[in-house]
Design a protein around this motif. Structure first.
Motif, mmCIF file in Angstrom:
data_model
loop_
_atom_site.group_PDB
_atom_site.id
_atom_site.type_symbol
_atom_site.label_atom_id
_atom_site.label_comp_id
_atom_site.label_asym_id
_atom_site.label_seq_id
_atom_site.Cartn_x
_atom_site.Cartn_y
_atom_site.Cartn_z
ATOM 1 N N HIS A 72 0.853 -1.177 0.000
ATOM 2 C CA HIS A 72 0.000 0.000 0.000
ATOM 3 C C HIS A 72 0.893 1.232 0.000
ATOM 4 O O HIS A 72 1.965 1.245 0.611
ATOM 5 N N ASP A 73 0.451 2.296 -0.677
ATOM 6 C CA ASP A 73 1.327 3.458 -0.818
ATOM 7 C C ASP A 73 1.540 4.211 0.496
ATOM 8 O O ASP A 73 2.462 5.021 0.610
ATOM 9 N N ARG A 74 0.715 3.932 1.513
ATOM 10 C CA ARG A 74 0.980 4.529 2.823
ATOM 11 C C ARG A 74 2.096 3.801 3.551
ATOM 12 O O ARG A 74 2.640 4.317 4.526
ATOM 13 N N THR A 77 6.322 3.850 -0.931
ATOM 14 C CA THR A 77 6.223 4.490 -2.232
ATOM 15 C C THR A 77 7.424 4.051 -3.075
ATOM 16 O O THR A 77 8.386 3.484 -2.542
ATOM 17 N N GLY A 114 -2.385 3.562 -8.816
ATOM 18 C CA GLY A 114 -3.440 3.866 -7.863
ATOM 19 C C GLY A 114 -2.869 3.934 -6.459
ATOM 20 O O GLY A 114 -1.867 4.610 -6.203
ATOM 21 N N GLU A 115 -3.478 3.192 -5.512
ATOM 22 C CA GLU A 115 -3.017 3.212 -4.125
ATOM 23 C C GLU A 115 -1.911 2.205 -3.853
ATOM 24 O O GLU A 115 -1.467 2.072 -2.710
ATOM 25 N N TRP A 116 -1.433 1.517 -4.897
ATOM 26 C CA TRP A 116 -0.471 0.441 -4.708
ATOM 27 C C TRP A 116 0.902 0.778 -5.283
ATOM 28 O O TRP A 116 1.013 1.509 -6.278
#
Length: 378
Positions: A72-74, A77, A114-116
């Motif tokens: 997950h990008d949180r 990154t 996206g968020e990944w």
């Protein structure tokens, strides 16, 4: 084996659990591979990793075998992954076998969709003997423990001239800022203040008092003993399932540098012992969970390559009871912030951070430290 809907991962205990992050799908792999044109066309998706903090799979394409990992990008990154990829490239150039990162069409070692965030590794040489075993479970043999110590020393030797600074304050990093501080409570305050989700979760708990108690009981003299340790990029998660093996029981490849950052060699060695010389998953059922011989096998293998002097050994056994504290706080931050799971955050606080340290104050824990110190200092 159901490769999607029935996929389970390791939890904080012995039981497998439903994953936080959904399993990687066939269609997803096909889409991601369009960003890595040299990797070829997907033929099959072979295996899903049971590790809980990301999703990962082994795949075959018409160009070979690969390992695809999704964050997950949180959590990570592409820029955050570039930090560890730079470290891996450095130790690979020094002769260490580590996974080879595949470059995307844009030249990066990771891509964002996206968020990944995705990274793709070429299949690494070696037998994955421990891939389905939980963290905090021992090596299968004393020989494996010793060879793991040898491999850790070789990693540290390869890393000695890697100049990058410590990584940024990403979640789930095995950093080392609290225990080496002149005042570890002030350092812990700074660590928590930099992580708002962690601070919110701790605010109604007597966490400063708990840490002060543990530091007073187990950390006396650490600052002076660690002051002379050279700064070094380390692995941070040295356990059996992060090593691939040869047929004759040697380490073939070191994998999973996700927790790596700049710490010191003794920190990494203490983590290796903490991860593998104790049956932590039996804590509460059996007090005699420590294996001094396994711990000393790791140290002996390490010293075959990079000998430790009397002062190093003294610092090592004193560091061991608290070496997990900073990563435990990072896990709480992950569960409380990114995942939003207060129950898992509570387990990381009560059972992991406090429980593991508290064991070293028990009769069995004190006996382990006495015997380990006697052998290490002999």
């Amino acid at each position: 084996m159901n490769l999607s809907g029935g996929h389970l991962v390791h939890g904080m205990g012995m039981a497998l659990e439903a994953p936080t992050w959904p399993a990687i799908t066939h269609a997803e792999v096909e889409h991601v591979l369009t960003r890595f044109p040299g990797a070829g066309r997907l033929i099959r998706l072979n295996w899903h990793s049971p590790r809980p903090f990301s999703a990962a799979a082994l795949i075959d394409t018409d160009q070979g075998a690969y390992f695809l990992k999704r964050h997950h990008d949180r959590l990570r990154t592409p820029a955050a992954l570039a930090e560890e990829h730079g470290y891996m490239a450095h130790v690979r150039a020094a002769g260490l076998s580590v996974p080879d990162i595949v470059k995307a069409a844009n030249g990066s070692g990771a891509i964002a969709l996206g968020e990944w965030t995705y990274e793709l590794h070429r299949d690494a040489p070696g037998i994955d003997l421990y891939r389905d075993r939980q963290s905090w479970t021992p090596f299968l043999t004393a020989g494996h423990a010793r060879e793991a110590g040898v491999a850790l020393a070789r990693l540290h030797r390869a890393a000695q001239d890697f100049p990058a600074p410590a990584r940024a304050d990403h979640p789930l990093i095995a950093s080392f800022t609290i225990l080496p501080a002149a005042d570890p409570l002030i350092a812990a305050d700074a660590y928590v203040a930099a992580r708002p989700a962690l601070g919110r979760w701790l605010e109604d708990k007597p966490w400063r008092q708990e840490l002060a108690r543990l530091f007073a009981a187990l950390g006396a003299g650490l600052y002076d003993r660690l002051a002379g340790q050279a700064s070094l990029w380390t692995h941070g998660d040295w356990h059996p399932s992060n090593l691939l093996w040869t047929e004759d029981g040697r380490v073939s490849t070191v994998i999973d540098f996700g927790l790596a950052t700049r710490t010191c060699a003794l920190h990494d060695l203490a983590i290796a012992i903490e991860r593998t010389a104790f049956r932590w998953l039996d804590l509460g059922q059996d007090e005699a969970i420590g294996d001094v011989d396994a711990a000393m096998a790791i140290v002996a293998g390490y010293c075959d390559i990079l000998p430790l002097d009397h002062a190093d050994m003294d610092a090592l056994w004193r560091l061991l009871p608290l070496v997990h504290v900073e990563f435990a706080l990072s896990e709480i931050d992950y569960f409380a912030g990114i995942v939003g799971d207060p129950d898992q955050a509570r387990i990381a606080w009560q059972d992991y951070l406090i429980g593991h340290a508290q064991w070293f104050l028990s009769r069995a824990g004190q006996d382990f430290l006495r015997r380990f110190a006697d052998k290490a200092m002999a």
